[in-house]
Design an enzyme around this catalytic site. Structure first.
Site, PDB file in Angstrom:
ATOM      1  N   ASP A  11       0.884  -1.154   0.000  1.00 31.66           N
ATOM      2  CA  ASP A  11       0.000   0.000   0.000  1.00 31.66           C
ATOM      3  C   ASP A  11       0.933   1.219   0.000  1.00 31.66           C
ATOM      4  O   ASP A  11       2.141   1.089   0.241  1.00 31.66           O
ATOM      5  CB  ASP A  11      -0.878  -0.029   1.251  1.00 31.66           C
ATOM      6  N   ASP A  13      -0.083   5.068   1.021  1.00 33.65           N
ATOM      7  CA  ASP A  13      -0.333   6.060   2.061  1.00 33.65           C
ATOM      8  C   ASP A  13      -0.286   5.413   3.441  1.00 33.65           C
ATOM      9  O   ASP A  13      -0.992   4.446   3.704  1.00 33.65           O
ATOM     10  CB  ASP A  13      -1.694   6.718   1.837  1.00 33.65           C
ATOM     11  N   ILE A  49     -10.036   3.262   1.197  1.00 32.91           N
ATOM     12  CA  ILE A  49     -11.326   3.036   0.545  1.00 32.91           C
ATOM     13  C   ILE A  49     -11.425   3.929  -0.691  1.00 32.91           C
ATOM     14  O   ILE A  49     -11.009   5.086  -0.662  1.00 32.91           O
ATOM     15  CB  ILE A  49     -12.478   3.354   1.529  1.00 32.91           C
ATOM     16  N   ARG A  51     -12.406   6.577  -3.545  1.00 34.47           N
ATOM     17  CA  ARG A  51     -12.934   7.927  -3.373  1.00 34.47           C
ATOM     18  C   ARG A  51     -14.459   7.982  -3.507  1.00 34.47           C
ATOM     19  O   ARG A  51     -15.124   8.708  -2.768  1.00 34.47           O
ATOM     20  CB  ARG A  51     -12.294   8.854  -4.420  1.00 34.47           C
ATOM     21  N   SER A 118      -4.776   5.211  -4.046  1.00 33.23           N
ATOM     22  CA  SER A 118      -4.401   6.584  -4.406  1.00 33.23           C
ATOM     23  C   SER A 118      -3.830   6.641  -5.815  1.00 33.23           C
ATOM     24  O   SER A 118      -2.924   5.882  -6.157  1.00 33.23           O
ATOM     25  CB  SER A 118      -3.367   7.123  -3.416  1.00 33.23           C
ATOM     26  N   ASN A 120      -2.201   9.153  -6.745  1.00 34.83           N
ATOM     27  CA  ASN A 120      -1.046  10.050  -6.632  1.00 34.83           C
ATOM     28  C   ASN A 120       0.244   9.315  -6.287  1.00 34.83           C
ATOM     29  O   ASN A 120       1.299   9.940  -6.207  1.00 34.83           O
ATOM     30  CB  ASN A 120      -1.324  11.100  -5.553  1.00 34.83           C
ATOM     31  N   ASP A 172      -1.377  -0.660   6.099  1.00 38.49           N
ATOM     32  CA  ASP A 172      -1.626  -0.027   7.396  1.00 38.49           C
ATOM     33  C   ASP A 172      -3.106   0.219   7.606  1.00 38.49           C
ATOM     34  O   ASP A 172      -3.504   0.745   8.646  1.00 38.49           O
ATOM     35  CB  ASP A 172      -0.858   1.288   7.517  1.00 38.49           C
TER      36      ASP A 172
END
Length: 220
Positions: A11, A13, A49, A51, A118, A120, A172
């Protein structure tokens, strides 16, 4: 004979970069525009989760009707607010010990992939100077289902060309961990919640991750 570790899927973030609080700030701005509440506890619950699900939840809290078109626009706004906050990020904004852990995986020839909701992640990996270390960065927009469905982790392993039981995956978020545990992959979690401690290897923070310990636990 036990399989050997050939890939680690991450993951992003809260695992590679400390961005969870920035997601809160960006989402809180959207929530304030809708005049609805959004707490740090909400932020943890919606971590990882997709958006659309988050925008649906905020819209449900609103006293007025929020159209699908408006939800899409608000979701895009949230993304813009977040990108403003990460513009100045550098390698120093990686979580403690993560650069060293990733480098050790790279030097050992273990493949790496990103399984993040994400969009990004590629931008920040470029800023950190490590984007080319990853053989696969899953595009969350091409998935049919978001976390806790395991699709994103299975897609990353397929992209890397590694059997699922030869992969470890690091999360996380509780939803993400549920996804990993629905696969044959070795589960690694970061955090202190009871739910995260269900992983096969749980560490309180990223600076506890080492390749030697991962290999030891994977081989059990």
């Amino acid at each position: 004979m036990n399989p050997s570790l050939k890939a680690v899927i991450f993951d992003f973030d809260g695992v590679i970069a400390d961005t969870v609080h920035l997601y809160y700030e960006a989402t809180k701005r959207v929530a304030d525009e809708l005049e609805v509440s959004y707490t740090m506890e909400d932020n943890l619950r919606f971590q990882g989760i997709p958006r659309k699900i988050l925008m649906d939840e905020l819209a449900n809290r609103c006293a007025r009707e929020v159209t699908e078109e408006e939800k899409l626009l608000l979701g895009n706004k949230k993304g813009e607010y977040y990108r403003e906050l990460i513009t100045g990020f550098t390698k120093d904004d990686m979580l403690p010990g993560m650069y060293e852990f990733l480098f050790s995986l790279k030097e050992s020839g273990i493949k790496m992939g990103i399984a993040s909701s994400s969009s990004n992640a590629p931008f920040l990996l470029e800023k950190f100077g490590i984007k080319d270390w990853f053989g696969c960065i899953v595009d969350p927009h091409k998935l049919k289902k978001g976390k806790p469905d395991p699709e994103i982790f299975l897609t990353a392993a397929d992209c890397l060309g590694i059997p699922y039981d030869c992969c470890a995956a690091v999360e996380d978020g509780e939803a993400g961990l549920q996804g990993i545990m629905a696969t044959p992959m070795f589960s690694v979690s970061i955090g202190r919640s009871v739910e995260l401690k269900q992983a096969e290897w749980n560490v309180p923070s990223t600076d506890h991750l080492t390749l030697d310990e991962l290999l030891r636990r994977f081989a059990r």
